[in-house]
Design an enzyme around this catalytic site. Structure first.
Site, mmCIF file in Angstrom:
data_model
loop_
_atom_site.group_PDB
_atom_site.id
_atom_site.type_symbol
_atom_site.label_atom_id
_atom_site.label_comp_id
_atom_site.label_asym_id
_atom_site.label_seq_id
_atom_site.Cartn_x
_atom_site.Cartn_y
_atom_site.Cartn_z
ATOM 1 N N ARG A 119 -33.487 -29.075 -15.974
ATOM 2 C CA ARG A 119 -32.841 -27.841 -16.440
ATOM 3 C C ARG A 119 -33.670 -26.628 -16.024
ATOM 4 O O ARG A 119 -34.861 -26.728 -15.833
ATOM 5 C CB ARG A 119 -32.707 -27.843 -17.966
ATOM 6 C CG ARG A 119 -31.489 -28.567 -18.477
ATOM 7 C CD ARG A 119 -31.331 -28.360 -19.976
ATOM 8 N NE ARG A 119 -30.813 -27.039 -20.304
ATOM 9 C CZ ARG A 119 -31.334 -26.208 -21.215
ATOM 10 N NH1 ARG A 119 -32.417 -26.544 -21.879
ATOM 11 N NH2 ARG A 119 -30.771 -25.050 -21.450
ATOM 12 N N LYS A 184 -40.913 -35.876 -24.977
ATOM 13 C CA LYS A 184 -39.640 -36.039 -24.266
ATOM 14 C C LYS A 184 -39.503 -37.435 -23.657
ATOM 15 O O LYS A 184 -40.347 -37.877 -22.877
ATOM 16 C CB LYS A 184 -39.535 -34.971 -23.170
ATOM 17 C CG LYS A 184 -38.182 -34.919 -22.519
ATOM 18 C CD LYS A 184 -37.855 -33.531 -22.062
ATOM 19 C CE LYS A 184 -36.632 -33.505 -21.184
ATOM 20 N NZ LYS A 184 -36.218 -32.143 -20.854
ATOM 21 N N ARG A 317 -38.047 -23.599 -28.840
ATOM 22 C CA ARG A 317 -39.425 -24.056 -29.048
ATOM 23 C C ARG A 317 -39.690 -24.170 -30.537
ATOM 24 O O ARG A 317 -39.210 -23.341 -31.311
ATOM 25 C CB ARG A 317 -40.444 -23.037 -28.501
ATOM 26 C CG ARG A 317 -40.380 -22.820 -27.031
ATOM 27 C CD ARG A 317 -41.171 -23.895 -26.282
ATOM 28 N NE ARG A 317 -41.124 -23.661 -24.851
ATOM 29 C CZ ARG A 317 -40.087 -23.946 -24.076
ATOM 30 N NH1 ARG A 317 -39.022 -24.506 -24.587
ATOM 31 N NH2 ARG A 317 -40.107 -23.712 -22.783
HETATM 32 C C1 BTN Z 1 -33.905 -31.808 -18.128
HETATM 33 O O1 BTN Z 1 -34.527 -30.891 -17.581
HETATM 34 O O2 BTN Z 1 -34.192 -32.189 -19.253
HETATM 35 C C2 BTN Z 1 -32.774 -32.488 -17.407
HETATM 36 C C3 BTN Z 1 -33.281 -33.597 -16.524
HETATM 37 C C4 BTN Z 1 -32.198 -34.352 -15.791
HETATM 38 C C5 BTN Z 1 -32.773 -35.326 -14.796
HETATM 39 C C6 BTN Z 1 -31.721 -36.213 -14.196
HETATM 40 S S1 BTN Z 1 -32.426 -37.553 -13.290
HETATM 41 C C7 BTN Z 1 -30.846 -37.978 -12.687
HETATM 42 C C8 BTN Z 1 -30.147 -36.677 -12.369
HETATM 43 N N1 BTN Z 1 -30.471 -36.246 -11.022
HETATM 44 C C9 BTN Z 1 -31.183 -35.123 -11.033
HETATM 45 O O3 BTN Z 1 -31.601 -34.539 -10.010
HETATM 46 N N2 BTN Z 1 -31.354 -34.695 -12.290
HETATM 47 C C10 BTN Z 1 -30.738 -35.578 -13.242
#
Ligand code: BTN
Length: 320
Positions: A119, A184, A317
């Site tokens: 994100r 996380k 946060r």
């Molecule tokens: C976050 O920042 O919390 C979201 C992370 C999402 C990661 C997943 S891994 C599979 C899919 N492909 C990506 O490039 N991102 C999502």
């Protein structure tokens, strides 16, 4: 393909480059280049002169037939394609490129992402054969508005899948982080293409830390399934359990909406009643988190009354 070599490399017996070349029908030069690639990806190999190479420890490679065998009949009907790749830039990018009419149920998963997307423009650490990286495409006829709360509902689905796997203590942090002990465990990234007011397709990207062998460049506290529940740390099984929850959710979300997931989301809310700061670019608002409303917007008690915050670039946060 690197995965082909890794699937025949043993964690017990040493194999020479000559033997591997004979077994796989690839040149010795290519085998050596792939062994170098594997080491560059953080896969620990042992080498002994006159004996050859072996894996320092076993690898949990994705096994498509194990995943398919563990799918519920409902999920199996909804999975159009289970595309299990080796190395990709991002499964979300592959899925976005596949998103076209009739692509609902296309699933892309990979052993490694070279440009995993998180994100707010962050990179998602995606070491080889360590964690789960998956993206699912689903079409929605009623525009992006009908997707309100979908990412929160996906959080509930992943939490349910983890609970079926025996992973306890899972909580949700608005908008779509999955935490254990405030660290996380998984993240969700939704990307939408198509008509904002009409036919659109959503790519649901899920990254789940399963067995973080080489953790580099993660700028927040994290945890993996292996630490919480070692016996549950099987990537193919976890993938099937997630698809068993995710596919029925995607196929029914336009009828059910977030409302039917809200109570479960609230029951898993990691930040309920906590002092929080809401960050929006350079601005921030302090208050007490009060859960989410019927659309999935975050409710915060501030000095100016109860304020609502919706997705996008907003982040939350803890101040306690
Ligand atoms: C976050 O920042 O919390 C979201 C992370 C999402 C990661 C997943 S891994 C599979 C899919 N492909 C990506 O490039 N991102 C999502």
């Amino acid at each position: 393909m690197l995965k082909t070599l890794l699937s025949v490399l043993s964690a017990v017996q040493f194999q020479s480059i000559e033997a591997l070349s004979g077994q796989l029908g690839d040149s010795q030069l290519l085998i050596k280049a792939q062994l170098d690639d594997a080491e560059a990806l953080g896969i620990a190999l042992e080498f002994v002169e006159n004996k050859g190479y072996r894996l320092a420890s076993g690898l949990d490679l994705l096994e498509p037939e194990v995943v398919s065998g563990l799918l519920s009949s409902a999920a199996a009907e909804m999975v159009l394609t289970l595309d299990v790749r080796d190395v990709v830039d991002s499964t979300n990018i592959i899925a976005l490129n596949r998103a076209s009419p009739g692509s609902s149920g296309y699933i892309c998963t990979a052993e490694h992402q070279t440009a995993g997307k998180g994100r707010r423009g962050k990179v998602w650490a995606s070491p080889y054969a360590s964690n789960l990286y998956l993206s699912a495409v689903w079409e929605f006829a009623d525009g992006a508005g009908a997707l309100e709360g979908l990412s929160l509902a996906v959080g509930v689905a992943v939490a349910d899948a983890l609970s079926h796997a025996g992973v306890n203590g899972v909580k949700l942090k608005w908008p779509n982080d999955i935490l254990v002990d405030d660290r996380k465990l998984a993240g969700i990234l939704l990307e939408v293409t198509g008509e904002p007011a009409g036919l659109c397709r959503v790519v649901v990207g899920i990254g789940l830390n399963v067995n973080m062998l080489a953790a580099a460049g993660i700028d927040q506290p994290w945890i993996d399934v292996k630490e919480i529940s070692p016996e549950a740390a099987n990537r193919s099984q976890l993938l099937a359990l997630i698809l068993n929850e995710l596919m029925p959710l995607l196929s029914s979300f336009s009828q059910r909406g977030f409302l039917s997931y809200r109570d479960r989301w609230l029951a898993l809310d990691a930040y309920a009643g906590r002092d929080v700061a809401i960050l929006m670019g350079k601005e921030s608002v302090n208050g007490k988190a009060l859960g989410v409303d019927n659309s999935g917007a975050l409710l915060v008690q501030t000095d100016a009354g109860i304020q609502k915050f919706s997705g996008g670039e907003v982040s939350l946060r803890s101040r306690s």
